[in-house]
Design a protein around this motif. Structure first.
Motif, PDB file in Angstrom:
ATOM      1  N   ARG A 143      -5.266  47.618  -4.624  1.00 27.29           N
ATOM      2  CA  ARG A 143      -3.871  48.041  -4.790  1.00 27.29           C
ATOM      3  C   ARG A 143      -2.929  46.852  -4.604  1.00 27.29           C
ATOM      4  O   ARG A 143      -1.934  46.704  -5.321  1.00 27.29           O
ATOM      5  CB  ARG A 143      -3.548  49.142  -3.774  1.00 27.29           C
ATOM      6  N   PHE A 149      -0.200  45.260  -7.228  1.00 22.70           N
ATOM      7  CA  PHE A 149       1.200  45.158  -6.817  1.00 22.70           C
ATOM      8  C   PHE A 149       1.711  43.723  -6.905  1.00 22.70           C
ATOM      9  O   PHE A 149       2.829  43.463  -7.361  1.00 22.70           O
ATOM     10  CB  PHE A 149       1.325  45.702  -5.387  1.00 22.70           C
ATOM     11  N   GLU A 196      -0.864  57.648   3.424  1.00 24.56           N
ATOM     12  CA  GLU A 196      -0.260  57.059   2.238  1.00 24.56           C
ATOM     13  C   GLU A 196       1.016  56.298   2.586  1.00 24.56           C
ATOM     14  O   GLU A 196       1.243  55.170   2.125  1.00 24.56           O
ATOM     15  CB  GLU A 196       0.023  58.153   1.206  1.00 24.56           C
ATOM     16  N   ARG A 197       1.883  56.927   3.368  1.00 22.95           N
ATOM     17  CA  ARG A 197       3.158  56.284   3.686  1.00 22.95           C
ATOM     18  C   ARG A 197       2.933  54.991   4.472  1.00 22.95           C
ATOM     19  O   ARG A 197       3.535  53.953   4.159  1.00 22.95           O
ATOM     20  CB  ARG A 197       4.022  57.247   4.490  1.00 22.95           C
ATOM     21  N   SER A 222       0.268  53.251   4.547  1.00 28.88           N
ATOM     22  CA  SER A 222      -0.433  52.305   3.682  1.00 28.88           C
ATOM     23  C   SER A 222       0.539  51.567   2.773  1.00 28.88           C
ATOM     24  O   SER A 222       0.417  50.359   2.547  1.00 28.88           O
ATOM     25  CB  SER A 222      -1.476  53.059   2.847  1.00 28.88           C
ATOM     26  N   GLN A 223       1.537  52.281   2.250  1.00 28.55           N
ATOM     27  CA  GLN A 223       2.545  51.627   1.401  1.00 28.55           C
ATOM     28  C   GLN A 223       3.366  50.622   2.208  1.00 28.55           C
ATOM     29  O   GLN A 223       3.658  49.515   1.728  1.00 28.55           O
ATOM     30  CB  GLN A 223       3.454  52.683   0.785  1.00 28.55           C
ATOM     31  N   GLN A 260       1.405  47.555   2.598  1.00 25.11           N
ATOM     32  CA  GLN A 260       1.381  46.736   1.379  1.00 25.11           C
ATOM     33  C   GLN A 260       2.646  45.889   1.262  1.00 25.11           C
ATOM     34  O   GLN A 260       2.591  44.723   0.856  1.00 25.11           O
ATOM     35  CB  GLN A 260       1.240  47.644   0.153  1.00 25.11           C
ATOM     36  N   LEU A 308       5.235  51.045  -6.231  1.00 27.33           N
ATOM     37  CA  LEU A 308       5.910  50.340  -5.138  1.00 27.33           C
ATOM     38  C   LEU A 308       6.934  49.334  -5.641  1.00 27.33           C
ATOM     39  O   LEU A 308       7.791  48.893  -4.892  1.00 27.33           O
ATOM     40  CB  LEU A 308       4.882  49.606  -4.260  1.00 27.33           C
TER      41      LEU A 308
END
Length: 1744
Positions: free
Chosen positions: A77, A81, A115-116, A118-119, A122, A194
């Motif tokens: 991911r 990105f 998920e949140r 993890s974002q 990133q 993102l």
């Protein structure tokens, strides 16, 4: 923390950057070279090192089994990105998790699944990746900056790397630059959801930063390497296409925040092109007329292409320098060709304000950028400007002021000013200087501005001063020709007919006189004319006159006009004196007027703050060298805040009572704050800081108090709320305030407070910050946090060493240091201050200052910031009552991981590692929760029963064990300082008894071997030690071993440690370390001038060695020190070291160390007495030390002297010596007596002073042999004090003198007896100085042994000194009763006032016994004064049977025994007392007989009435654990009680024997009463009543003949017990162990019986001869006596057949004339017959 890496370890670019900067553990040149070789390809590749995603890379990642699946998914991911290679994405992810991740290892999985979160992760990784790209470029930029700098330590290594990069660097980087500005912005379609607008903007900022950095690298590259014409053309095309940064492909994304970056791209684009034209070389070729050698001379096609390209450029300001440079190049190379092109390009450049643009560009690059880049840019522009001024007419270049501005900016580059002064005065920028000289002083500012810029060092400062000192023309304006001037025909030349004063100033003031006949050149200037007069004068005089003129017009409207002329003058003076102090004296006429200028300008309606600020800045420079003078002159101006009243205390200062703000305060409030300009405030802060640094005297420092109060009360709490016109000024003011406070707190407090008891600046600052809102301002700065710093640093356009980010970091660092010092300086006795409360208060969710401080561990820009934060945490952990662990909250584990990551990193800065270990060391003792978190001990799974611990994955002990591993020592990541810190941490664990951690450590393989390896190495000689931390490491190691031996049961020591201790002995390490310690102290003496700080490590080693030897006295077998010769050698080495340190006067640190060794010596002497054979070898050095110390008057020598006295006393007690055995006996005795004399006088003065001042707390019985405590005032009367020990030593020495001759000799030299007796008299009178009184009396007792000594003591006035004052010792209580005898619970041997009384009684006894009639009157005086106490004492045995009471009775009866020899004199002087004493003695005899006759009654009294009589000497020595009573315990208790009973019986027997001996003198002599019929019976009273009852305990029953008979029976019973081999009472506790003891006791019993018979027969005959007694009573007495004595005689005859010796007690107790009575009892049975015959004869006589 992260999972296994892909392939080999890849160092991050930020880590490489840290290494190149020298901030890591890799600091050796070969290490730097290896790192550069390893990463050369990455540096050459630049941004292309980071590759785009590819299918093969993705496949390899998926196939890699070493990377866990969640990380693979996240890596893919991230790859999408960031558009980054998949494998590199995982590498970036792992580097981030290792360096920047702010969670724990366990939280990673949860983050990846959410998920949140993890974002968010990133996005943080994207920021980390962007930073990595920038750091890659910064590394290359750094190499190019310093690869030719001879001063840089790694220049050679950098140069080699640049040589490798040289060929392809620019090609690669140019391609990357083109790709950057042509790349399309990412979108959410291509890069994922993102990629929002915000992230696109962030990407574009990164793109601009990278472009600017690449161009900066290219510019620096071409500053050192030549650019070819084709390359110049290529760059010109690129820059034109890009619009010099303005025509970006993604220019629609540019906003205001990015303007700085766009401008920076434009600046470097311009500079690259100008640098590529090589104007410097062109100028040189033109001067030497060889322009054809220039590279563009033969590149005609390139020149034509450039002409075309530049002619089509737009009107962007970035083009102007390029156009001007190209026009100059074309003009120089082709004089006739392309003239129109040259004119067009040149005029376009002038129209675009080329010089203003260059000034703006250089200022922008110089603020917050790379200093080398800015300097290189200035060099580039200098070459261009010089050639332009040489080639073109000045008038064609526009406004001259713009030329001067750019010239001034150029000259800020190093070495350019020196270069300027070496060039031709008619070429280049020198033309500007010459033109402006022609307009001086009419146009003064431009010339002074230029000259100020031309000052860079002392040589240039002198040249500027000389230049202005020798001016040759003077220009002034004229509207009309004056009448005293002759004009030339054409009017262009004037001549003065009369001299003229150029300034309208009064006589006596500085002025300039234009001489008669001076010629002047007339120059038209509009309607007026300017005349340039030719004559020599000094500009400095002109400047003085200008300032004087300003002082005259200060209240007029012309003040602002004059200020514009004066400000450049003051700025120039400031620049000169700050560069070269030696010129200051020549500028005194100017600098002396600045004070008045400040005073007057501050009072005008609209003060010119810029001029005032310039004046204050100049005075600040003066204050660096002569602060006192500047301060004294400033006080008269009223500019600084001041106090109208005397500052008396801190409360007044906190309220600022009586303090005025001064002119500066008014300026701040009325002018600066409304306008938002703070030049005066900044100058004021610098001035006050400089004055504080100047270490003014106490008076001046008090004067600075109002200034500091103003800063702390008015500036610090509010400065952040003020209005500011210029960005960055607020941060600068804050930094200046903090620097002032930092300076104050780091003042030498001893110097600051010298000679004054008033409030100091340091105390003021400490109180202010701790208790007012000023402290909150400090906290607000510290609470900024690491995230805010990262944001500010990221917003900076460059990575330079200056800028708002660096200012913020510096301010926070100062705040840390200030807070640390405030806490350190604040007295611990005071209440918790508001500052400490704010620092330690708990917030929610980790939202408190402690958590913020701990999170500075994440900061990476400046290694000093996390280090100072940890240092403050360490200080708070030491003093604050709070739990750091609780403050950290849920972040605790993550912060722990961050600490350990930095601790175990092999490239981390060593100082941070050391500070972390020191913090943990403190936490061991003060932060139990935190240290458990860091220890991270886990319970072993298979542990059965008791818990067994193992090290957790995140245990700090893992790292510490690595640091102490002997195989790691000497490697770059484990230098000696870290090794020392690790051992210190382990020492803290052992000292705090962290059993679980110690157990785990002991179980580790090779733990003891690694720990002690440092003790087995060979240390360099003390004079050659460069790394003193090794000594501290050895000290901590020795202490750990000592603690382990002391606390662990001997049999439970680890085998490894036992083996180590055996090795320590086998390898002769005891001898080695003992010798090394001796060499250390010798080295200390040789280098004592270096100061105490140098000796801290030495002191630690000596202290540790002291601990080893002290422990060795109790654990001989464990430590393998059974060898007597080895112990003797260790003792001798300690003695030698003590002698070295104390034999000659030395520094305080040496003396303190000597005191420490003296303590050790004393302990070893007491414990190792048995190994000392030759006492003289110990005594001689001790005598030399004592002699040296006796000549020292330093107070802190007192304890050391006391220890030496104790050591000598201990040595003398080892073996009984004679005077002849001590070679220096007389000298030692003289020294001791002198000490007694001096100390007694001091004690007298102290006691008298305490009485007058009402200080009751005189005595201090605390036994403090420690040497580490700070010197403090101590009373002389201490049991371990010099005074008392000197008395004891004198006693020991005099006991050796059998003849007493030395006393006579000493008293003639030193009058110590009168001084001692005077102090003794005062001490007894006020009942103080107990130890002194007791020791004095002991000495007097010894002195009185011989007749000569007793005479000297008596002659010194002992009785007047003792007799009456002794009343105070037992004076009446408030209810009229006297003190209860023997009520103290102290041991009989412990010092007490009753003990002093007993000693006095013994002294009187001894003096009377020795001197007899010569002391009789004094003895009678004594007994008369103390008769009440004596009578009470004789009667006390019936009430109290304690040992103390009995001891006093024993001494009293002994004194009466001696006095009874003089009964006639006694009866004459004190008849009533004699009668009372006789009665009391008889009652005492009755009481003793009753108690001895009834042991069960006596034991009952002891248990019920005197429960404390069990003496400490007979109690068990080792305490046993409490348990339920057993038969054995009951038996032990009975034995103890029985021994106590025997002890009391012994005392009673002694008292009885002396009592009967004394009573014997009060009854008629047997020979006289039997043979002398004329004996006067009235002289002798009847002492015993005519009764034969058993003696009673009741005082109503009078002593009778039955008492005497009972006494004989008691004695006979005791003799029977001895004969039956039972356990009788003894003078010593326990059974009789020798025949001598038994014989002695028998003698005492026999002596008692003899005297008893004697008194009995004498009293009986007295009765029989007394006519007043009725015959019937006489007859009854005869019958009773006959019966009783017959019974007794039969018993005596039985004992006499066994043999009854005569005891020496008889000789001791009887007076000389009565010693013959001892002949009544001889050793053989035959010789016992006279006694029996005497009694038998008496019985027969009375039976008739």
């Amino acid at each position: 923390m992260a999972a296994a890496a892909v392939g080999p370890y890849v160092r991050s670019s930020r880590e490489l950057w840290t290494i190149l900067l020298g901030r890591s553990a890799l600091r050796e040149t070969d290490q730097i070279e290896a790192e550069l070789d390893r990463h050369c390809e990455r540096l050459l590749a630049g941004l292309s090192y980071y590759k785009p995603p590819s299918v093969p890379s993705g496949e390899k990642l998926k196939a890699d089994k070493e990377v866990v699946s969640p990380l693979k998914d996240l890596g893919l991911r991230i790859s999408k990105f960031l558009s980054l290679d998949e494998q590199q994405s995982v590498q970036i992810l792992q580097s981030y998790l290792q360096e920047d991740y702010r969670g724990t290892q366990g939280s990673i999985k949860a983050v990846l699944q959410d998920e949140r979160q993890s974002q968010a992760l990133q996005l943080k990784i994207a920021e980390y990746y962007y930073e990595e790209r920038l750091y890659t470029l910064r590394c290359v930029l750094y190499l190019l900056t310093y690869f030719q700098d001879e001063r840089h330590p790694y220049r050679v290594e950098y140069s080699k790397c640049v040589d490798k990069l040289e060929k392809e660097l620019v090609v690669n980087y140019r391609k990357q630059f083109e790709e950057l500005f042509r790349t399309e912005a990412p979108t959410w379609e291509t890069h994922g959801n993102l990629m929002t607008e915000r992230q696109v903007s962030r990407w574009f900022v990164q793109c601009l930063k990278e472009q600017a950095l690449i161009l900066e690298i290219i510019f620096l590259y071409y500053a050192y390497f030549e650019m070819g014409p084709e390359d110049l053309l290529a760059f010109a095309r690129i820059f034109k296409e890009q619009g010099f940064g303005t025509r970006q492909t993604n220019r629609h994304l540019i906003d205001e925040s990015m303007d700085g970056l766009v401008d920076r791209i434009g600046y470097f684009s311009t500079l690259i092109l100008v640098e590529g034209m090589d104007i410097d070389f062109l100028h040189k070729c033109a001067l030497e007329e060889r322009v054809e050698q220039h590279q563009f001379a033969n590149a005609r096609e390139v020149c034509q292409e450039m002409d075309k390209l530049l002619l089509t450029l737009g009107d962007i300001s970035h083009h102007a320098p390029v156009l001007l440079s190209w026009a100059l190049l074309r003009h120089t190379l082709n004089v006739d060709e392309s003239t129109h092109v040259i004119r067009r390009l040149g005029s376009t450049a002038i129209q675009q304000n080329v010089f203003q643009y260059m000034t703006q560009m250089l200022k922008a690059l110089g603020s917050g950028g790379n200093n080398c880049t800015a300097s290189t840019a200035r060099m580039c522009i200098y070459g261009l400007l010089s050639f332009v001024l040489t080639s073109f007419e000045e008038e064609t270049l526009g406004d001259q002021q713009h030329l001067i501005n750019v010239a001034c900016e150029v000259f800020t580059a190093p070495n350019l000013a020196e270069l300027f002064w070496d060039t031709e005065p008619t070429a280049g920028i020198a033309i500007l200087l010459d033109n402006n000289c022609g307009m001086f002083p009419q146009s003064m500012a431009p010339l002074l501005q230029l000259l100020s810029a031309l000052i860079s060092d002392k040589s240039t400062a002198k040249k500027v001063y000389s230049f202005l000192d020798k001016m040759t023309c003077y220009t002034e304006p004229y509207k009309h020709k004056p009448h005293d001037v002759l004009s030339h025909e054409d009017g262009t030349r004037w001549k003065r007919q009369t001299p003229k004063l150029l300034y309208p100033l009064g006589s006596g003031q500085a002025n300039i006189r234009m001489p008669q006949g001076t010629y002047g050149l007339v120059m038209p200037a509009g309607q007026d004319s300017l005349v340039r007069w030719d004559f020599s004068y000094s500009s400095w005089t002109v400047f003085t006159c200008e300032i004087e003129m300003l002082l005259h017009v200060v209240s007029t409207a012309d003040v602002l006009l004059h200020c514009q002329k004066v400000k450049p003058i003051i700025d120039l003076v400031h620049k000169i004196i700050s560069t070269d102090w030696s010129i200051t004296d020549y500028l005194l006429p100017i600098t002396s007027r600045l004070y008045m200028l400040i005073q007057r300008l501050s009072s005008v309606l609209n003060p010119p703050t810029d001029v005032i600020a310039s004046c204050v800045n100049t005075l600040t420079v003066l204050a660096t060298r002569m602060p006192a003078k500047v301060w004294a002159d400033l006080q008269h101006t009223g500019f600084l805040p001041y106090s109208v009243t005397q500052v008396t205390g801190i409360a007044q200062s906190l309220r600022a009572e009586g303090m005025q703000a001064g002119s500066y305060g008014n300026l701040l409030l009325n002018i600066e704050r409304p306008q938002g300009e703070y030049s005066v405030t900044m100058a004021f802060l610098r001035l006050v800081t400089t004055l504080v640094k100047g270490q003014l005297g106490s008076t001046q420092s008090r004067g600075l108090l109002p200034c500091v109060v103003f800063v702390l009360k008015e500036l610090l709490p509010t400065y952040h709320k003020w209005r500011y016109n210029i960005y960055g000024i607020r941060e600068e003011i804050g930094c200046l305030i903090f620097e002032l406070i930092y300076t104050i707190l780091h003042l030498n407090s001893a110097e600051e407070s010298q000679g004054s008891n008033s409030l100091s600046l340091q105390t003021l600052c400490t109180k202010f910050l701790a208790n007012t809102e000023a402290g909150q301002a400090i906290i607000n700065i510290m609470a900024v946090g690491v995230d805010t710093i990262d944001v500010v640093m990221a917003a900076q356009p460059s990575s330079g060493s200056e800028g708002s980010g660096q200012t913020l970091i510096q301010t926070i660092k100062l705040a840390f240091s200030i807070t640390n010092n405030v806490i350190k300086l604040k007295p611990s006795s005071e209440m918790v201050s508001p500052l400490e409360q704010a620092l330690t208060q708990h917030g929610t969710h980790g939202n408190n200052l402690i958590a913020v401080l701990a999170k500075y561990i994440y900061h990476r820009h400046d290694p000093a910031l996390p280090r100072l934060a940890i240092q403050l945490l360490k200080r708070l952990a030491m003093v604050a009552p709070m739990s750091v662990y609780a403050c950290l909250g849920s972040d605790a584990a993550a912060i722990r991981d961050a600490f350990l990551n930095r601790l175990q990193s092999k490239t981390e800065d060593m100082r941070i590692k050391v500070m972390i270990l020191e913090f943990l060391t403190v936490a061991v003792e003060t932060q139990p929760g935190l240290i458990e978190l860091f220890l991270n001990l886990e319970v072993k799974d298979d542990a059965v029963g008791s818990k067994e611990f193992i090290l957790g994955e995140w245990s700090c002990l893992q790292v510490v064990l690595e640091f102490i591993d002997s195989k790691q020592q000497g490697k770059y990541w484990c230098p000696p300082l870290i090794h020392r810190a690790a051992i210190a941490f382990l020492h803290a664990l052992w000292q705090d008894r962290r059993d679980s951690a110690m157990t785990v450590l002991r179980a580790k393989d090779r733990f003891w071997e690694n720990l002690t390896s440092v003790l087995f190495g060979e240390l360099p000689a003390p004079s050659n030690i460069t790394e003193k931390s090794v000594l501290e490491t050895c000290a901590f190691t020795l202490k750990i071993i000592c603690l382990e031996i002391y606390y662990v049961v001997r049999g439970s020591l680890d085998q490894s440690l036992k083996h180590t201790l055996k090795m320590f002995f086998d390898k002769k390490r005891y001898e080695y370390w003992s010798e090394y310690i001796k060499s250390l102290v010798t080295h200390m003496m040789e280098t004592e001038t270096e100061g105490a700080a140098t000796f801290l490590e030495f002191q630690m080693v000596v202290s540790a060695w002291r601990m080893v030897l002290v422990l060795a006295t109790s654990y001989v077998e464990v430590m393998h020190l059974g060898d007597c010769s080895l112990r003797l050698q260790l003792l001798q080495d300690v003695l030698e070291g003590t002698k070295v340190l104390l034999l000659v006067p030395s520094s305080a640190s040496c003396l303190r160390m000597g005191s420490m060794l003296a303590t050790l010596l004393l302990i070893l002497l007491k414990q190792w007495k048995s190994i000392i054979i030759q006492v003289s070898k110990i005594l001689d050095p001790l005598d030399q030390i004592l002699e040296s110390l006796s000549q020292s008057n330093q107070y802190f020598m007192e304890r050391t002297k006391a220890k030496i006295f104790s050591a000598i006393i201990t040595t003398l007690q080892i073996k009984r010596l004679q005077v002849s055995d001590i070679s220096q006996y007389s000298q030692m005795l003289l020294t001791v007596c002198e000490t007694i004399h001096n100390e007694a006088i001091v004690l007298f003065d102290q006691t008298h002073h305490a009485l007058t001042t009402g200080d009751a707390g005189l005595s201090d019985d605390k036994d403090s042999m420690e040497t580490d405590c700070a010197p403090r005032f101590q009373h002389k009367d201490q049991k371990d004090g010099v005074c008392v020990l000197a008395l004891h030593l004198a006693k020991e020495l005099y006991e050796m003198d059998e003849s007493g001759n030395h006393l006579f000799l000493i008293t003639r030299k030193v009058p110590f007896l009168p001084a001692m007796l005077s102090t003794l008299e005062l001490s007894l009178r006020v009942k103080q100085n107990l130890h002194f009184a007791e020791a004095s009396l002991h000495l007097l007792l010894v002195l009185s042994r011989t007749q000569q000594g007793a005479a000297i003591v008596a002659g010194a006035g002992v009785l007047p000194s003792i007799c009456l004052p002794l009343l105070s010792v037992y004076q009446l209580s408030t209810n009229g009763t006297t003190q209860t005898l023997g009520s103290s619970r102290k041991s009989l041997d412990s010092p007490s006032w009753p003990g002093v009384y007993r000693l006095t009684m013994s002294l009187m006894e001894r003096l009377l016994k020795s001197l007899r009639y010569n002391f009789l009157s004094e003895a009678l005086d004594f007994v008369g004064v103390h008769q009440e106490r004596i009578l009470q004492c004789l009667d006390a045995v019936r009430k109290v049977q304690s040992l103390a009471c009995l001891d006093e009775v024993d001494h009293t009866v002994g004194f009466i025994l001696q006095l009874s020899n003089f009964i006639k004199e006694w009866r004459f002087h004190l008849p009533q007392l004699l009668r009372d004493v006789q009665v009391n003695l008889c009652y005492l005899c009755q009481t003793c007989t009753f108690l001895l006759h009834s042991p069960k009654v006596l034991q009952h009294y002891l248990q019920v009435k005197n429960g404390d009589t069990i003496p400490s000497a007979i109690l068990p020595q080792q305490s046993k654990p409490t348990q339920t009573p057993t038969k054995q315990q009951n038996t032990e208790k009975e034995e103890i009680e029985q021994r106590a009973l025997l002890k009391v019986q012994s005392s009673l027997l002694r008292i009885l024997s002396k009592t009967l001996a004394a009573v014997r003198h009060f009854t008629p002599d047997l020979s006289q009463i039997l043979l002398d019929q004329s004996l006067d019976l009235a002289e002798y009273d009847m002492l015993f009543v005519l009764s034969f009852t058993t003696p009673a305990f009741d005082s109503d029953v009078a002593p009778s003949f039955g008492t005497l008979l009972a006494t004989v029976n008691v004695v006979l019973n005791m003799q029977g017990e001895i004969d039956k081999k039972k356990e009788p009472m003894s003078l010593n506790v326990g059974p009789l162990t020798s025949s001598e003891e038994a014989k002695s006791l028998k003698s005492l019993l026999m002596f008692t019986m003899e005297n008893c018979f004697y008194v009995l027969i004498s009293q009986a005959v007295r009765y029989l001869k007394d006519p007043s007694v009725h015959s019937r009573d006489k007859q009854r007495m005869k019958q009773e006596l006959s019966s009783e004595l017959s019974t007794v005689l039969s018993s005596i005859s039985r004992y006499s057949r066994r043999g009854t010796p005569c005891s020496p007690a008889a000789a001791l107790l009887l007076s000389p004339q009565n010693k013959s009575t001892c002949s009544l009892s001889k050793l053989s049975p035959e010789n016992q017959e006279p006694l029996i015959q005497l009694v038998q004869a008496f019985v027969r006589q009375i039976q008739r």
